[in-house]
Design a protein around this motif. Structure first.
Motif, PDB file in Angstrom:
ATOM      1  N   ASN A   1      84.706  39.861  12.212  1.00 13.39           N
ATOM      2  CA  ASN A   1      83.924  39.669  10.985  1.00 13.39           C
ATOM      3  C   ASN A   1      84.069  40.878  10.063  1.00 13.39           C
ATOM      4  N   LYS A   2      84.052  42.077  10.643  1.00 14.25           N
ATOM      5  CA  LYS A   2      84.236  43.290   9.846  1.00 14.25           C
ATOM      6  C   LYS A   2      85.629  43.336   9.219  1.00 14.25           C
ATOM      7  N   LEU A   3      86.576  42.681   9.887  1.00 18.68           N
ATOM      8  CA  LEU A   3      87.945  42.643   9.376  1.00 18.68           C
ATOM      9  C   LEU A   3      88.187  41.446   8.452  1.00 18.68           C
TER      10      LEU A   3
ATOM     11  N   ILE B   1      93.919  42.715  16.909  1.00 11.02           N
ATOM     12  CA  ILE B   1      93.390  43.981  16.387  1.00 11.02           C
ATOM     13  C   ILE B   1      94.509  44.949  16.006  1.00 11.02           C
ATOM     14  N   SER B   2      95.556  44.981  16.807  1.00 14.72           N
ATOM     15  CA  SER B   2      96.643  45.938  16.548  1.00 14.72           C
ATOM     16  C   SER B   2      97.383  45.634  15.252  1.00 14.72           C
ATOM     17  N   ASN B   3      97.271  44.395  14.770  1.00 14.23           N
ATOM     18  CA  ASN B   3      97.937  44.024  13.520  1.00 14.23           C
ATOM     19  C   ASN B   3      97.009  44.076  12.300  1.00 14.23           C
ATOM     20  N   GLU B   4      95.766  44.527  12.516  1.00 16.94           N
ATOM     21  CA  GLU B   4      94.806  44.629  11.425  1.00 16.94           C
ATOM     22  C   GLU B   4      94.518  46.104  11.114  1.00 16.94           C
ATOM     23  N   ASP B   5      93.942  46.353   9.955  1.00 16.16           N
ATOM     24  CA  ASP B   5      93.568  47.713   9.563  1.00 16.16           C
ATOM     25  C   ASP B   5      92.190  48.022  10.136  1.00 16.16           C
ATOM     26  N   LEU B   6      92.172  48.436  11.386  1.00 16.60           N
ATOM     27  CA  LEU B   6      90.911  48.683  12.084  1.00 16.60           C
ATOM     28  C   LEU B   6      90.121  49.817  11.446  1.00 16.60           C
ATOM     29  N   GLN B   7      90.799  50.893  11.076  1.00 17.78           N
ATOM     30  CA  GLN B   7      90.098  52.075  10.564  1.00 17.78           C
ATOM     31  C   GLN B   7      89.602  51.898   9.131  1.00 17.78           C
ATOM     32  N   GLN B   8      90.323  51.115   8.327  1.00 11.47           N
ATOM     33  CA  GLN B   8      89.911  50.848   6.948  1.00 11.47           C
ATOM     34  C   GLN B   8      89.490  52.150   6.232  1.00 11.47           C
ATOM     35  N   ASP B   9      90.385  53.136   6.299  1.00 10.49           N
ATOM     36  CA  ASP B   9      90.192  54.443   5.646  1.00 10.49           C
ATOM     37  C   ASP B   9      89.034  55.254   6.247  1.00 10.49           C
TER      38      ASP B   9
ATOM     39  N   ILE C   1      94.376  51.288  20.449  1.00  9.74           N
ATOM     40  CA  ILE C   1      93.229  50.800  19.676  1.00  9.74           C
ATOM     41  C   ILE C   1      91.991  51.638  19.976  1.00  9.74           C
ATOM     42  N   LEU C   2      91.753  51.908  21.255  1.00 16.81           N
ATOM     43  CA  LEU C   2      90.584  52.705  21.640  1.00 16.81           C
ATOM     44  C   LEU C   2      90.673  54.125  21.087  1.00 16.81           C
ATOM     45  N   SER C   3      91.864  54.692  21.107  1.00 14.87           N
ATOM     46  CA  SER C   3      92.044  56.042  20.547  1.00 14.87           C
ATOM     47  C   SER C   3      91.752  56.046  19.054  1.00 14.87           C
ATOM     48  N   ASN C   4      92.238  55.022  18.352  1.00 16.29           N
ATOM     49  CA  ASN C   4      91.987  54.918  16.910  1.00 16.29           C
ATOM     50  C   ASN C   4      90.503  54.712  16.603  1.00 16.29           C
ATOM     51  N   ALA C   5      89.777  54.129  17.576  1.00 19.15           N
ATOM     52  CA  ALA C   5      88.336  53.890  17.393  1.00 19.15           C
ATOM     53  C   ALA C   5      87.506  55.114  17.772  1.00 19.15           C
ATOM     54  N   GLY C   6      88.175  56.208  18.156  1.00 23.47           N
ATOM     55  CA  GLY C   6      87.472  57.458  18.395  1.00 23.47           C
ATOM     56  C   GLY C   6      87.153  57.786  19.836  1.00 23.47           C
ATOM     57  N   TYR C   7      87.754  57.074  20.764  1.00 26.10           N
ATOM     58  CA  TYR C   7      87.506  57.350  22.179  1.00 26.10           C
ATOM     59  C   TYR C   7      88.597  58.251  22.761  1.00 26.10           C
ATOM     60  N   LYS C   8      88.204  59.086  23.711  1.00 24.57           N
ATOM     61  CA  LYS C   8      89.168  59.944  24.398  1.00 24.57           C
ATOM     62  C   LYS C   8      89.517  59.292  25.723  1.00 24.57           C
TER      63      LYS C   8
ATOM     64  N   LEU D   1      83.428  48.313  23.226  1.00 16.71           N
ATOM     65  CA  LEU D   1      83.488  49.727  22.811  1.00 16.71           C
ATOM     66  C   LEU D   1      83.933  49.836  21.358  1.00 16.71           C
ATOM     67  N   VAL D   2      84.883  48.989  20.974  1.00 10.53           N
ATOM     68  CA  VAL D   2      85.346  48.991  19.577  1.00 10.53           C
ATOM     69  C   VAL D   2      84.209  48.577  18.646  1.00 10.53           C
ATOM     70  N   GLU D   3      83.458  47.565  19.055  1.00 12.92           N
ATOM     71  CA  GLU D   3      82.312  47.132  18.231  1.00 12.92           C
ATOM     72  C   GLU D   3      81.315  48.273  18.048  1.00 12.92           C
ATOM     73  N   SER D   4      81.012  48.985  19.147  1.00  4.79           N
ATOM     74  CA  SER D   4      80.056  50.102  19.072  1.00  4.79           C
ATOM     75  C   SER D   4      80.532  51.182  18.121  1.00  4.79           C
ATOM     76  N   ALA D   5      81.839  51.363  18.046  1.00  6.40           N
ATOM     77  CA  ALA D   5      82.383  52.441  17.220  1.00  6.40           C
ATOM     78  C   ALA D   5      82.470  52.091  15.737  1.00  6.40           C
ATOM     79  N   ILE D   6      82.778  50.836  15.407  1.00  5.41           N
ATOM     80  CA  ILE D   6      83.092  50.531  14.012  1.00  5.41           C
ATOM     81  C   ILE D   6      82.082  49.611  13.312  1.00  5.41           C
ATOM     82  N   CYS D   7      81.222  48.941  14.090  1.00 13.02           N
ATOM     83  CA  CYS D   7      80.307  47.969  13.451  1.00 13.02           C
ATOM     84  C   CYS D   7      78.904  48.539  13.239  1.00 13.02           C
TER      85      CYS D   7
END
Length: 405
Positions: A193-195, A285-293, A323-330, A399-405
């Protein structure tokens, strides 16, 4: 490999396919290095090379024994051998063919017949599975520890977004997942939905058919597959972009619909289209702009368990980790990440001893670097790992939802 299959089998599509697969194997033995059961048992007949030889004997008309069936039963169908094989042997398909033939030529003990029948008649049906799960949780306090650990709690999910979007995708609800962890699909809906993508769930479609297929009830699996295609078809014709799969085991199965129905005059083309549309959520997800700037940093350390169906079946190794790294996870490093955790669909129920050894090894490697959370991409693995893990085990999309939504 030279073959001499019995003539009656060579006249069937199944026999011709098996013959082609056997001939592609050069018996090099590379597969033994990455076979989980061979590493534990040390028996050549419990390796891909040994099982291929056993299946070859069956196809050539040599009498089948219970010992042959036992060695085939002990295969996890993890397909790690396919990733390793330099000759591209389609072992996963060959083991399905071999098991089906052996099942028809041998008779199991009544207890085994009952267990396998019960799994086929309970797991793919969420209502039946939920009833027994609720019953198990009710009596959990008085059950022995060995059973307590196997009964997961029933989790509720957050609401799906009600926003409508021009871009639309369909999602496979899943049989076990929608009962034990409905949050996975809800998180998927929120992330998409965010995408700018609307996610549609067709409630008539529950099980993908994998349970029946891997328990050698092929006709039963085909019935399920056709029902799913029929239920999805109007969405397919209305232009959905993809059929999103959040359990990698289901993803392998749905992507295989085209092959399983390639000789069916009525469904071959439909199955091919459905399989082409089927995408693991990581592919989307890998084909979408997850970070959106935006730049994300969660400060949370994650050990990712890549299910066999994701890295060997779907060949999507490394996609979720990025994807997880891009969402801010180590992400921590995980030793022997290519090996199975021992879940393997119904394997943990039917082969508990081997499954437990694999689970202990996997948990040890996942927790070695002290992560905050363990993430995975398949509900079977998630439930299996949770029985032994000291850390929370989540589907990575949560985890991705928690990071970006």
């Amino acid at each position: 490999m030279q073959t001499n299959l019995i003539h009656s089998l060579l006249e069937t599509p199944q026999g011709q396919e098996a013959d082609d697969i056997l001939r592609s194997c050069v018996h090099c033995g590379f597969c033994t290095a990455t076979c989980p059961t061979y590493q534990i048992l040390g028996n050549e007949l419990d390796s891909p090379r040994g099982r291929i030889y056993l299946i070859k004997q069956v196809l050539e008309g040599i009498p089948v024994t219970d010992k042959t069936r036992s060695h085939l039963d002990r295969c996890l169908t993890c397909r790690s051998c396919e990733t390793t094989c330099p000759s591209g042997v389609n072992y996963g398909r060959l083991i399905d063919i071999g098991r089906e033939l052996v099942e028809k030529q041998t008779t199991r003990k009544l207890s085994e017949q009952f267990s396998r029948y019960a799994l086929r008649k309970i797991i793919p049906y969420p209502e039946r599975f939920k009833f027994l799960l609720n019953l198990g949780n009710l009596f959990k306090p008085v059950l022995p520890a060995v059973l307590k650990d196997k009964i997961p709690a029933v989790e509720t999910a957050t609401e799906w977004p009600e926003v409508k979007h021009k871009r639309k995708m369909l999602i496979l609800a899943g049989c076990v997942q929608q009962t034990t962890n409905a949050q996975t699909n809800a998180s998927t809906a929120n992330v998409l939905n965010k995408l700018g993508i609307e996610l549609i769930q067709e409630n008539e479609v529950k099980c993908c058919g994998a349970v029946s297929q891997h328990l050698s009830a092929t006709d039963e699996a085909i019935v399920t597959i056709k029902k799913n295609i029929d239920a999805w078809w109007h969405h397919v014709n209305n232009g959905i972009e993809a059929i999103v799969i959040t359990a990698s085991g289901c993803g392998v199965m749905v992507k295989d619909y085209a092959h399983l129905l390639e000789n069916d005059e009525m469904y071959a083309l439909k199955a091919k289209r459905v399989s082409k549309l089927a995408k693991d959520i990581s592919e989307i997800i890998s084909n979408e702009d997850l970070q959106q700037d935006e730049t994300y940093s969660t400060g949370i350390t994650v050990a990712f368990h890549s299910p066999c169906t994701l890295q060997h079946g779907l060949q999507l190794n490394g996609v979720v980790e990025k994807i997880l790294s891009n969402a801010g996870y180590k992400l921590t490093s995980v030793n022997d990440s290519h090996l199975c955790c021992g879940s393997a669909g119904t394997y943990s129920v039917l082969q508990p001893v081997i499954s437990k050894k694999l689970l202990v090894n996997k948990i040890t490697n996942l927790q070695k670097n002290r992560p905050d959370i363990i993430a995975t991409a398949n509900i079977g693995c998630q439930m299996h790992l949770s029985t032994k893990s000291d850390k929370p085990v989540k589907h990575w999309i949560e985890l991705v939802e928690s990071a970006i939504c």
